[in-house]
Design a protein around this motif. Sequence first.
Motif, PDB file in Angstrom:
ATOM      1  N   LEU A 150       0.868  -1.129   0.039  1.00  0.00           N
ATOM      2  CA  LEU A 150      -0.077  -0.155   0.063  1.00  0.00           C
ATOM      3  C   LEU A 150       0.893   1.176   0.051  1.00  0.00           C
ATOM      4  N   GLY A 151       2.305   1.107   0.003  1.00  0.00           N
ATOM      5  CA  GLY A 151       3.139   2.264   0.095  1.00  0.00           C
ATOM      6  C   GLY A 151       3.198   2.862   1.283  1.00  0.00           C
ATOM      7  N   GLU A 152       2.758   2.245   2.436  1.00  0.00           N
ATOM      8  CA  GLU A 152       2.591   3.116   3.881  1.00  0.00           C
ATOM      9  C   GLU A 152       3.960   2.799   4.508  1.00  0.00           C
ATOM     10  N   ILE A 153       4.726   1.929   3.965  1.00  0.00           N
ATOM     11  CA  ILE A 153       6.378   1.491   4.549  1.00  0.00           C
ATOM     12  C   ILE A 153       7.121   1.477   3.748  1.00  0.00           C
ATOM     13  N   ARG A 154       8.278   2.164   3.906  1.00  0.00           N
ATOM     14  CA  ARG A 154       9.353   2.251   3.160  1.00  0.00           C
ATOM     15  C   ARG A 154      10.865   1.730   3.668  1.00  0.00           C
ATOM     16  N   TYR A 155      11.660   1.681   3.065  1.00  0.00           N
ATOM     17  CA  TYR A 155      12.943   1.123   3.393  1.00  0.00           C
ATOM     18  C   TYR A 155      13.638   2.068   4.752  1.00  0.00           C
ATOM     19  N   ILE A 156      13.424   3.302   4.659  1.00  0.00           N
ATOM     20  CA  ILE A 156      13.620   4.366   5.808  1.00  0.00           C
ATOM     21  C   ILE A 156      12.933   4.151   7.145  1.00  0.00           C
ATOM     22  N   ASP A 157      11.881   3.335   7.069  1.00  0.00           N
ATOM     23  CA  ASP A 157      11.128   3.096   8.181  1.00  0.00           C
ATOM     24  C   ASP A 157      11.718   1.920   9.151  1.00  0.00           C
ATOM     25  N   VAL A 158      12.543   1.270   8.470  1.00  0.00           N
ATOM     26  CA  VAL A 158      13.303   0.138   9.210  1.00  0.00           C
ATOM     27  C   VAL A 158      13.550   0.341  10.590  1.00  0.00           C
ATOM     28  N   PRO A 159      14.022   1.297  11.211  1.00  0.00           N
ATOM     29  CA  PRO A 159      14.265   1.486  12.506  1.00  0.00           C
ATOM     30  C   PRO A 159      13.038   1.814  13.289  1.00  0.00           C
ATOM     31  N   ARG A 160      11.680   2.275  12.861  1.00  0.00           N
ATOM     32  CA  ARG A 160      10.645   2.449  13.366  1.00  0.00           C
ATOM     33  C   ARG A 160       9.902   1.125  13.547  1.00  0.00           C
ATOM     34  N   VAL A 161      10.246   0.272  12.485  1.00  0.00           N
ATOM     35  CA  VAL A 161       9.482  -1.083  12.365  1.00  0.00           C
ATOM     36  C   VAL A 161      10.062  -1.921  13.430  1.00  0.00           C
ATOM     37  N   ILE A 162      11.471  -1.770  13.471  1.00  0.00           N
ATOM     38  CA  ILE A 162      12.099  -2.556  14.690  1.00  0.00           C
ATOM     39  C   ILE A 162      11.707  -2.276  16.030  1.00  0.00           C
ATOM     40  N   PHE A 163      11.738  -0.978  16.392  1.00  0.00           N
ATOM     41  CA  PHE A 163      11.227  -0.346  17.584  1.00  0.00           C
ATOM     42  C   PHE A 163       9.602  -0.981  17.893  1.00  0.00           C
ATOM     43  N   LYS A 164       8.900  -0.646  17.012  1.00  0.00           N
ATOM     44  CA  LYS A 164       7.576  -1.000  17.323  1.00  0.00           C
ATOM     45  C   LYS A 164       7.310  -2.538  17.399  1.00  0.00           C
ATOM     46  N   GLU A 165       7.970  -3.203  16.461  1.00  0.00           N
ATOM     47  CA  GLU A 165       7.836  -4.701  16.656  1.00  0.00           C
ATOM     48  C   GLU A 165       8.364  -5.088  17.930  1.00  0.00           C
ATOM     49  N   SER A 166       9.504  -4.857  18.218  1.00  0.00           N
ATOM     50  CA  SER A 166      10.028  -5.074  19.503  1.00  0.00           C
ATOM     51  C   SER A 166       9.160  -4.892  20.697  1.00  0.00           C
ATOM     52  N   ALA A 167       8.560  -3.660  20.888  1.00  0.00           N
ATOM     53  CA  ALA A 167       7.548  -3.273  21.584  1.00  0.00           C
ATOM     54  C   ALA A 167       6.619  -4.226  21.840  1.00  0.00           C
ATOM     55  N   VAL A 168       5.744  -4.426  20.598  1.00  0.00           N
ATOM     56  CA  VAL A 168       4.832  -5.456  20.488  1.00  0.00           C
ATOM     57  C   VAL A 168       5.156  -6.757  21.057  1.00  0.00           C
ATOM     58  N   ALA A 169       6.357  -7.271  20.665  1.00  0.00           N
ATOM     59  CA  ALA A 169       6.781  -8.534  20.929  1.00  0.00           C
ATOM     60  C   ALA A 169       6.860  -8.772  22.553  1.00  0.00           C
ATOM     61  N   MET A 170       7.516  -7.560  23.088  1.00  0.00           N
ATOM     62  CA  MET A 170       7.838  -7.815  24.470  1.00  0.00           C
ATOM     63  C   MET A 170       6.316  -7.883  25.412  1.00  0.00           C
ATOM     64  N   LEU A 171       5.318  -7.111  24.697  1.00  0.00           N
ATOM     65  CA  LEU A 171       3.872  -7.289  25.240  1.00  0.00           C
ATOM     66  C   LEU A 171       3.497  -8.533  25.106  1.00  0.00           C
ATOM     67  N   CYS A 172       3.412  -9.083  24.191  1.00  0.00           N
ATOM     68  CA  CYS A 172       2.964 -10.367  23.762  1.00  0.00           C
ATOM     69  C   CYS A 172       3.787 -11.435  24.205  1.00  0.00           C
ATOM     70  N   GLY A 173       4.969 -11.256  24.277  1.00  0.00           N
ATOM     71  CA  GLY A 173       5.937 -12.534  24.891  1.00  0.00           C
ATOM     72  C   GLY A 173       5.779 -12.562  26.454  1.00  0.00           C
ATOM     73  N   LEU A 174       5.729 -11.317  27.129  1.00  0.00           N
ATOM     74  CA  LEU A 174       5.353 -11.287  28.670  1.00  0.00           C
ATOM     75  C   LEU A 174       3.656 -12.018  28.951  1.00  0.00           C
ATOM     76  N   THR A 175       2.878 -11.492  27.931  1.00  0.00           N
ATOM     77  CA  THR A 175       1.592 -12.210  28.187  1.00  0.00           C
ATOM     78  C   THR A 175       1.659 -13.727  27.984  1.00  0.00           C
TER      79      THR A 175
END
Length: 444
Positions: free
Chosen positions: A337-362
């Motif tokens: 959809l053109g919503e994510i680009r290569y320059i968004d990799v750091p933001r993707v890593i941060f967001k997925e890490s945060a989501v992963a921590m919440l999901c993993g702890l649950t």
Amino acid sequence: MKERILELLEAKKYPEIAAMVKDMNPADAAVLLEELPQSNMPIVFRLLPKELAADAFAYMDGDTQEVLIQGFTEKELDEVMEEMFLDDTVDMIEEMPANVVKRILRHVDEETRKMINQVLNYPKDSAGSIMTMEYVDLKRSMTVEQAFERIRATGLDSETVYTCYVTDSRRKLEGIVTVRELLLSPKTAVLRDIMETNVKFVSTHTDQEEAARLLSKYDFLALPVVDAEERLVGIVTVDDAIDVIQEEATEDIEKMAAIAPSDKPYIKTSVFETWRKRVPWLLFLMISATFTSGIIISYEDALAANLVLSSFIPMLMDTGGNSGSQSSTTIIRGLSLGEIRYIDVPRVIFKESAVAMLCGLTLAVTNFGKLMLIDHVSMLIAAVVCFTLVVVVLVSNVVGGTLPILAKRLGFDPTVMASPLITTIVDAVALIIYFNIAKLLLGI
């Protein structure tokens, strides 16, 4: 209606059939014809009004069109080809065998034949390959009244008249004007004063998916297509964009399921062809999965010391695979959809890490309770499993979120990094993490 048509055909009550089908929507008429036995198709087609028959013909799949063409008289083929728009004609020709194509081309005039060849020469899946050259062009010096005269003169052969394109003497695109704007303007108003000059357009070599995305983004009914010198050569209409979106979505879904894309509907695809599309990925995934067995064998001593560890391997692998699949699916959709680009990799890593921590702890807290209350394992074993869960979900989300972006950056289709491949990678990583945490905490 199909059953009633077949009854009337059996009784040879053709006038009644003609009365039933004369007011049908072209798309519905096409579906009806495709459902009839091949021997009955030409009969019912000939009972349709001339204009409806031509419109319905454009909606049919290639196999049905071929059956009808084989049964057409020269006059009938002339009538159908005369009513069809250029882009529909090109789509049909691409699916026909050579002998049918030769017959079709004999029934179009030289100018149309030249335009067909031009469109066919554009790269596959480009905007040029799906555009039509039948549009209304105006000049900036025209008045509104002159513009309407031009629309009346050329609109009948144009795929759309709602959006008109203003070009100069060299066909360079200068602006657009809609019929709505013309209707609401004085007859003496000049187009240069009312046309929109900030025109969105694509080139003939732009990917068709990008053209469809722009049509969706700006809610256009048509999008102009220009050549390297920004001369208007055609338009992509919204109906073609919908077809592209559907085709691309189907292709992505098939790739995400580790199936080579197919141009044919499922029912019309042979068993052998379906096997050929599926088996390469199955072989690849099977062979890559053998590395998982190698990892388990390499930690044989750790497993021998604590056999209970082996019972949690499927749960850890499945959880990691599911987490990675969720992440990759979300990112792949964002890329398309053109919503994510290569320059968004750091933001993707941060967001997925945060989501992963919440999901993993649950998951870890829930699993810890189950291990202690139901499975009755030692607290140390439960700690190993639950800590592994958190780390595996974290790694899986990061891998699933970044690999599709990196694949696109390197020029690969990001969908190849979807569920099956991500799952295979995560399975191996999960085992390595699991056994190393077990060795660290249990001292084995």
